[in-house]
Design a protein around this motif. Structure first.
Motif, short mmCIF file in Angstrom:
data_model
loop_
_atom_site.label_atom_id
_atom_site.label_comp_id
_atom_site.label_asym_id
_atom_site.label_seq_id
_atom_site.Cartn_x
_atom_site.Cartn_y
_atom_site.Cartn_z
N ILE A 84 35.25 37.31 28.24
CA ILE A 84 34.99 36.27 27.24
C ILE A 84 34.28 35.15 28.00
O ILE A 84 34.78 34.70 29.04
N GLU A 85 33.12 34.73 27.51
CA GLU A 85 32.35 33.76 28.29
C GLU A 85 32.14 32.47 27.51
O GLU A 85 31.51 32.45 26.47
N TYR A 86 32.69 31.40 28.02
CA TYR A 86 32.46 30.05 27.49
C TYR A 86 32.67 29.97 25.98
O TYR A 86 31.81 29.49 25.25
N ALA A 87 33.79 30.46 25.51
CA ALA A 87 34.06 30.43 24.07
C ALA A 87 34.49 29.02 23.68
O ALA A 87 35.52 28.54 24.15
N PRO A 88 33.70 28.35 22.83
CA PRO A 88 34.01 26.94 22.52
C PRO A 88 35.33 26.77 21.79
O PRO A 88 35.95 25.71 21.89
N ASN A 89 35.79 27.81 21.06
CA ASN A 89 37.02 27.64 20.28
C ASN A 89 38.29 28.10 20.99
O ASN A 89 39.35 28.15 20.39
N LEU A 90 38.19 28.50 22.25
CA LEU A 90 39.39 28.94 22.99
C LEU A 90 39.72 27.93 24.09
O LEU A 90 38.84 27.27 24.63
N LEU A 91 41.00 27.84 24.41
CA LEU A 91 41.42 26.95 25.50
C LEU A 91 41.05 27.52 26.87
O LEU A 91 40.95 26.79 27.85
N TRP A 92 40.89 28.84 26.93
CA TRP A 92 40.55 29.46 28.22
C TRP A 92 39.10 29.15 28.53
O TRP A 92 38.20 29.56 27.79
N ARG A 93 38.87 28.49 29.65
CA ARG A 93 37.53 28.00 29.96
C ARG A 93 36.77 28.96 30.87
O ARG A 93 37.36 29.74 31.60
N GLY A 94 35.46 28.87 30.84
CA GLY A 94 34.62 29.65 31.76
C GLY A 94 34.57 31.11 31.37
O GLY A 94 34.60 31.46 30.20
#
Lengths: 326, 326
Positions: A84-94
């Motif tokens: 998952i790459e740079y998903a704006p709606n998730l808290l997991w970054r990068g």
């Protein structure tokens, strides 16, 4: 030979919740569950919680040996890397190597793609697009997503990302998208968020006109409020759907002239508006098509429950997993 | 097993001329020829003339037994039916079963697709898109055509037609397309015809400004005149390409977010403008892309001679022909 006693785990990762289910070869979901994705930014904790949460389900269907693999649909999911790459709606970054983390924890192969793609595959295998080889799925929710199937295959880029029809520009210099900084993209109009903005704009522009929508403060406006007012005959609310349908119809005409699909399937919360949305969409799509394309493309609503489509689509990816050479 | 001594005949049917050549497995064209398509509206006379015209070439390469088949690229060509349907730029009206007519006359299998698709296949096999599995070909000539390759295959609709990116709307309520009655389509701006219209519009809008283009009457304006003036530093002529490049760049951004190709290949007469066109196209494409898509898509000019691409692409379709069961 695939055993009829094999199962796949399908997981739909969203901005607030991940939903999962165990799916058999006939697309029947059992042992559903869900867990939050917005409680902490450590993806490893999420994986551990997911593992614990699914264990009873796995036991119930007969143990881990019967699980062929795990399929995941997630925003900004990359099919080739399993990230998952740079998903704006998730808290997991990068860049999150979700498929690898799941494989390491569950000891099962994991396939990942973006959520709209997973929904498109689900629709092709079990929904309104059964038997179709060329169609476009448009997901109309908080945002606008897309999955494109051509020649019976998902259209994916060489780097594993797919198209993003929600971010195509349909009104140059139009409404600003606060998330992307782009102007006039489809998502700024046809998403649930866009519908609320349109409602507030019309209320301001026609400030002397009575409307049921005036009971709702601007900040609380949402597509459900607009839908309910429109069903009671409210003129401004109905005009919101006319405008939204026009923009979406024009966008779909462009998409049709792109990949000339057999059908376009609309999916997601905004579809609850039914004919209020579909009638103007159909009218403006046809009006903007070359004659050679007119009256040929089926415009359909999804036949799957919203919560099921991505789980089914994600699980469908599992049946494609080739066994590793031993 | 394919014999190295096999050949394909490739034919590119255009509004004024049909060009043909005999092509070997390495994509080398020999024995070229051409004949007019705009002299009479009887397609059977065209087929007879084509047959007579090609006979010496067939003899020269060793006789009809060495010809595996015939591939044709034609406007509004339908791959599945082998028909040309309602092509506005051809004298042959209605639905023309061209592949069947050719097979009956030549006693060889014939495969037909639209001309831009044939050019895209040619580019994939022998040109700038060698080795690519996902790219979009945009042909910029009198009109604007497109061929889309995804997962290594032509994107064709279930009914055999392909996308028509030239007719997607890029400026809602914009310039009228006299042929289609649609407004603001890419073709009204980015074709050679569109460039001439833009030049005349700018000359009228900036009537006090000197320009080399004023030597050319409006009716005689064409993209070559504009190109030559721009190369001499003419401000209005340069602005014509800036404007054309901006519109095309914005359109390409939308296309990229549709199928997320590895490359976009520009092809056709308008490309002679080189950097004058490419620089603004690149700038405005990147500006209108989501960050996830930026600086990833190659923007290339075709590497094939314009007259060769469609012949090569059409011939490439022949190698795909499966032998009939005997």
């Amino acid at each position: 030979m695939e055993s009829p006693l094999e199962y796949a785990i399908g997981i739909d990762v969203g901005g607030t919740t991940a939903k999962f289910g165990i799916v058999n070869h006939r697309g029947e979901i059992s042992n559903r569950g869900n867990l939050p994705t917005n409680e902490h930014d450590d993806v490893n904790r999420f994986i551990n919680e997911l593992y614990d949460e699914i264990q009873p389900a796995i036991k119930e269907i007969g143990g881990p040996d019967l699980i062929k693999g795990i399929g995941v649909g997630a925003p900004n999911g990359n099919y080739y890397n399993g990230t998952i790459e740079y998903a704006p709606n998730l808290l997991w970054r990068g860049v999150i190597p979700l498929a690898k983390l799941i494989t390491d924890k569950f000891n099962k192969p994991c396939t990942l793609t973006n959520d709209a793609n997973a929904a498109a595959v689900g629709e092709m295998m079990y929904g309104a697009a059964r038997g179709m080889r060329d169609f476009i799925m448009i997901t109309l929710g908080t945002g606008v997503g897309s999955g494109i199937i051509a020649n019976g295959q998902l259209i994916l880029r060489h780097d594993g990302f797919a198209g993003e029809l929600g971010h195509t520009v349909i009104r140059p210099k139009g409404r600003l998208h606060s998330g992307t900084g782009m102007r006039g993209t489809l998502e700024t109009y046809a998403s649930a968020t866009g519908i609320a903005i349109t409602a507030n704009e019309l209320l301001d522009q026609r400030s002397k006109e009575k409307s049921l929508l005036r009971k709702t403060p601007h900040k609380k406006m949402d597509s459900k409020v607009v839908y309910e007012a429109a069903m009671k005959g409210d003129k401004i609310a109905k005009d919101v759907f006319k405008f939204t349908g026009q923009i979406l119809g024009e966008a779909l005409a462009n998409f049709v002239m792109f990949s000339s699909p057999e059908a376009i399937i609309l999916f997601g919360g905004v579809c609850k508006a039914g004919k209020l949305l579909m009638d103007p969409v159909k009218k403006h799509m046809e009006k903007n098509l070359l004659p050679i394309f007119q009256n040929k493309v089926k415009l359909l609503f999804s036949e799957l429950k919203e919560s099921d489509a991505a789980i089914l689509g994600a699980s469908a990816l599992v049946w494609e997993i080739k066994p590793e050479p031993k």
